[in-house]
Enzyme design. Structure first.
Site, mmCIF file in Angstrom:
data_model
loop_
_atom_site.group_PDB
_atom_site.id
_atom_site.type_symbol
_atom_site.label_atom_id
_atom_site.label_comp_id
_atom_site.label_asym_id
_atom_site.label_seq_id
_atom_site.Cartn_x
_atom_site.Cartn_y
_atom_site.Cartn_z
ATOM 1 N N HIS A 104 7.566 2.738 11.350
ATOM 2 C CA HIS A 104 6.534 3.255 10.456
ATOM 3 C C HIS A 104 5.932 2.156 9.579
ATOM 4 C CE1 HIS A 104 10.231 3.494 7.988
ATOM 5 N NE2 HIS A 104 9.426 3.278 6.957
ATOM 6 N N HIS A 130 7.274 -4.605 2.217
ATOM 7 C CA HIS A 130 6.639 -3.999 3.380
ATOM 8 C C HIS A 130 5.200 -3.625 3.044
ATOM 9 C CE1 HIS A 130 8.364 -0.533 1.153
ATOM 10 N NE2 HIS A 130 7.229 0.051 1.505
ATOM 11 N N HIS A 132 1.616 -1.106 3.605
ATOM 12 C CA HIS A 132 0.990 0.171 3.961
ATOM 13 C C HIS A 132 -0.506 -0.055 4.141
ATOM 14 C CE1 HIS A 132 4.460 2.819 3.019
ATOM 15 N NE2 HIS A 132 4.751 1.876 2.136
ATOM 16 N N HIS A 149 4.347 -3.549 -0.947
ATOM 17 C CA HIS A 149 5.389 -3.074 -1.851
ATOM 18 C C HIS A 149 6.528 -4.082 -1.883
ATOM 19 C CE1 HIS A 149 4.102 1.436 -1.437
ATOM 20 N NE2 HIS A 149 3.292 0.716 -2.191
ATOM 21 N N THR A 219 7.830 6.367 -1.586
ATOM 22 C CA THR A 219 6.699 7.017 -0.912
ATOM 23 C C THR A 219 7.020 7.398 0.525
ATOM 24 O OG1 THR A 219 5.720 4.909 -0.197
ATOM 25 C CG2 THR A 219 5.065 5.754 -2.365
ATOM 26 N N THR A 220 8.272 7.198 0.940
ATOM 27 C CA THR A 220 8.740 7.660 2.238
ATOM 28 C C THR A 220 10.008 8.481 2.015
ATOM 29 O OG1 THR A 220 9.998 5.603 2.540
ATOM 30 C CG2 THR A 220 7.803 5.699 3.542
#
Length: 291
Positions: A104, A130, A132, A149, A219-220
């Site tokens: 993801h 990571h 997004h 992030h 947020t995951t």
């Protein structure tokens, strides 16, 4: 026992074994499908999409029921100027790292001591970074091309995340530029991890001073709350080619891996800025007068 009875017994035994085997195969396949179904994705309207994360697993319930979820819209009318926040207190250093394709997203995991961020006297060690795309946080309703992030963790297991926003520009991101060969190696290879040597997080962090601060969540899934969020106000540049590289590297269905904006629910959003432009100062004064 005669030969006929022996043959009949052997035949019955074989039939029973075959029935057990045929029953086991669907069960195993069902387990595999269940495991696949428990994975989350970012496809709107999908059974495993963002609006359904909270019902996929009991331990992910916060994704639906939480009242302090992230990301949020950093709307100007909800932001308060708080000079007492002060400059970000961090001490990053180069450290050994690896790059991981989590399906993801693409993550840089630090295997050595990459330094820490101190907030209200608590030290949060930098663990990983990571990306997004598009950005998860928005500013006055505007969603940017990408968001990095920088994830930190305290000794008590609490999280603090620095978010950095990017827009597409002619200037590539220098941090991503150094990682591009490694991203290509793990592209479309879920759970693939490659060592990348020494990585300097200071190159990712940059030098901008102004930032937003609020309390939110991961947020995951599991969308755990109590996360201290710091969003750098200055928007940085990433090239279109770099953005496409990150998007193409992840698993299908996660090319757009941004969770929708969540309700603020009366939370405070603070802004630290060392020097305010005159127009911004007047804007804050007008907001206070109108309050």
């Amino acid at each position: 026992m005669g030969p006929a009875r022996h043959l009949r017994g052997l035949t019955a035994l074989l039939i029973s074994a075959a029935l057990l085997l045929s029953a086991a195969i669907p069960a195993a396949r069902g387990q595999e499908e269940t495991e696949d179904e428990e994975e989350f994705n970012y496809i709107p309207g999908d059974a495993n999409g963002p609006e359904n994360w909270g019902s996929i697993k009991p331990e992910w319930a916060n994704c639906s029921a939480g009242r302090m979820q992230s990301p949020i819209d950093l709307a100007r009318e909800r932001v308060s100027l708080v000079p007492a926040l002060g400059f970000l207190n961090h001490s990053y250093r180069p450290a050994q790292a690896s790059i991981v394709n989590r399906g993801h997203d693409i993550m840089v995991r630090f295997n050595g001591d990459a330094g820490s961020l101190v907030i209200n006297g608590t030290a949060y060690d930098l663990r990983q970074m990571h990306w997004h795309s598009p950005s998860e946080h928005t500013v006055d309703g505007r969603r940017y091309a990408m968001e990095l992030h920088m994830v930190h963790e305290s000794a008590a297991g609490k999280a603090a995340v620095i978010g950095i926003l990017y827009e597409i520009g002619l200037v590539p991101d220098p941090f991503l530029l150094r990682l591009e060969p490694f991203i290509r190696r793990i592209a479309d290879r879920k759970d693939r991890e490659e060592p990348i040597g020494v990585v300097d997080p200071r190159l990712a962090r940059g030098t901008a001073s102004a930032y937003y601060r609020y309390m939110g969540s991961l947020t995951t899934p599991p969308c755990s709350e109590g996360v201290v969020w710091t969003i750098i106000k200055k928007v940085r540049s990433v090239s279109k080619r770099q953005l496409e590289l990150l998007r193409e590297a992840v698993h299908d269905g996660n090319e757009n891996n941004a969770r929708p904006v969540q309700d603020l629910n009366d939370r405070d959003i603070s802004l630290f800025r060392p020097k305010l432009h005159k127009q911004e100062l007047l804007s804050f004064k007008d907001k206070l007068v109108g309050a």
